[in-house]
Design a protein around this motif. Structure first.
Motif, mmCIF file in Angstrom:
data_model
loop_
_atom_site.group_PDB
_atom_site.id
_atom_site.type_symbol
_atom_site.label_atom_id
_atom_site.label_comp_id
_atom_site.label_asym_id
_atom_site.label_seq_id
_atom_site.Cartn_x
_atom_site.Cartn_y
_atom_site.Cartn_z
ATOM 1 N N UNK A 131 0.829 -1.207 0.000
ATOM 2 C CA UNK A 131 0.000 0.000 0.000
ATOM 3 C C UNK A 131 0.862 1.255 0.000
ATOM 4 N N UNK A 132 1.876 1.272 0.868
ATOM 5 C CA UNK A 132 2.758 2.439 0.926
ATOM 6 C C UNK A 132 3.500 2.632 -0.386
ATOM 7 N N UNK A 133 3.934 1.529 -0.994
ATOM 8 C CA UNK A 133 4.665 1.620 -2.262
ATOM 9 C C UNK A 133 3.774 2.172 -3.373
ATOM 10 N N UNK A 134 2.576 1.630 -3.500
ATOM 11 C CA UNK A 134 1.697 2.046 -4.597
ATOM 12 C C UNK A 134 1.177 3.463 -4.406
ATOM 13 N N UNK A 135 1.117 3.905 -3.168
ATOM 14 C CA UNK A 135 0.658 5.272 -2.906
ATOM 15 C C UNK A 135 1.760 6.312 -3.121
ATOM 16 N N UNK A 136 2.987 5.843 -3.324
ATOM 17 C CA UNK A 136 4.117 6.773 -3.420
ATOM 18 C C UNK A 136 4.400 7.241 -4.852
ATOM 19 N N UNK A 137 3.771 6.615 -5.832
ATOM 20 C CA UNK A 137 4.012 7.006 -7.217
ATOM 21 C C UNK A 137 3.394 5.986 -8.161
ATOM 22 N N UNK A 138 3.353 6.308 -9.448
ATOM 23 C CA UNK A 138 2.710 5.403 -10.409
ATOM 24 C C UNK A 138 3.425 4.048 -10.525
ATOM 25 N N UNK A 139 2.657 2.987 -10.416
ATOM 26 C CA UNK A 139 3.160 1.631 -10.626
ATOM 27 C C UNK A 139 2.181 0.938 -11.569
ATOM 28 N N UNK A 140 2.677 0.496 -12.711
ATOM 29 C CA UNK A 140 1.790 -0.077 -13.730
ATOM 30 C C UNK A 140 1.342 -1.482 -13.379
ATOM 31 N N UNK A 141 2.248 -2.256 -12.775
ATOM 32 C CA UNK A 141 1.946 -3.658 -12.498
ATOM 33 C C UNK A 141 2.716 -4.116 -11.277
ATOM 34 N N UNK A 142 2.130 -5.097 -10.592
ATOM 35 C CA UNK A 142 2.776 -5.734 -9.444
ATOM 36 C C UNK A 142 2.730 -7.233 -9.665
ATOM 37 N N UNK A 143 3.877 -7.889 -9.485
ATOM 38 C CA UNK A 143 3.949 -9.339 -9.648
ATOM 39 C C UNK A 143 4.219 -10.010 -8.300
ATOM 40 N N UNK A 144 3.344 -10.929 -7.930
ATOM 41 C CA UNK A 144 3.558 -11.742 -6.739
ATOM 42 C C UNK A 144 4.415 -12.936 -7.131
ATOM 43 N N UNK A 145 5.608 -12.988 -6.532
ATOM 44 C CA UNK A 145 6.577 -14.029 -6.867
ATOM 45 C C UNK A 145 7.009 -14.709 -5.578
ATOM 46 N N UNK A 146 6.327 -15.797 -5.237
ATOM 47 C CA UNK A 146 6.644 -16.572 -4.035
ATOM 48 C C UNK A 146 7.091 -17.965 -4.461
#
Length: 207
Positions: free
Chosen positions: A24-39
């Motif tokens: 949440x903090x990361x996405x609220x800090x600036x534009x992010x087009x995509x997030x990949x969950x890599x576990x």
């Protein structure tokens, strides 16, 4: 500088129970087009439990939620797409599972041939790398930025640069034609926190 390049965040391999707050903090800090969950090396239930926490965070911020490796699980969870490594099944099978609107990406390392094959099979983007040393995963391939220039000149399909990218070393990849910068440690391990990590890329990309 103002560019058309966008940020593509990749999770740590072990996100931790409070990772939704970090995202949440990361996405609220600036534009992010995509997030990949890599576990890696965890069971499906753990991936699903984490995805169910993170997908609403992404959806509320217009950030595509991409699952690594597993088209079947991405379909089950209703993810926006899947990123496939070289041994993670075919793009056509993933498309059949996920539908025409899903985002399907393909790891191509340093291979123009792999990238062209992925494009012909219907991938939505191709990923080249690792361009720099990275602690996130072992890498045997080290392409030159010129591969991004070649791809961008030849094809409309977006290309992603990945591997050890920081706000300090990203400029050559942006100039070479990367459409997306895929980053992990540069954000999650930033000494001032993930918001500062995203902010540094936002400043670089002109957003």
């Amino acid at each position: 500088m103002t560019t058309d390049c966008q940020l593509y965040l990749i999770s740590p391999s072990d996100p931790g129970p409070d990772f939704a707050d970090h995202l949440t903090r990361a996405l609220d800090a600036g534009p992010v087009a995509a997030f990949q969950l890599r576990m890696k090396e965890v069971d499906d239930a753990a991936i699903a439990a984490m995805a169910e926490q993170l997908m609403p965070v992404c959806a509320e911020r217009d950030c595509a939620f991409i699952l690594n490796d597993r088209a079947d699980l991405a379909a089950q969870l209703g993810a926006d797409g899947v990123h496939l490594g070289r041994s993670d099944g075919s793009i056509k099978e993933a498309r059949a599972l996920l539908g025409k609107d899903a985002q399907i990406g393909a790891t191509c390392h340093d291979s123009r041939h792999f990238a062209m094959e992925a494009g012909e099979a219907g991938a939505d983007y191709v990923a080249f790398g690792a361009f720099y040393e990275t602690r996130t995963k072992e890498t045997a391939h080290r392409p030159e930025p010129e591969i991004l220039t070649w791809w961008s000149a030849m094809f409309v399909l977006p290309c992603v640069a990945i591997g050890g990218i920081t706000a300090d070393n990203a400029a050559p990849l942006i100039e070479a034609g990367a459409d997306f910068l895929a980053v992990s440690s540069a954000v999650w391990d930033h000494p001032d926190g993930e918001a500062a990590g995203v902010g540094a890329f936002a400043a670089l990309l002109g957003d």
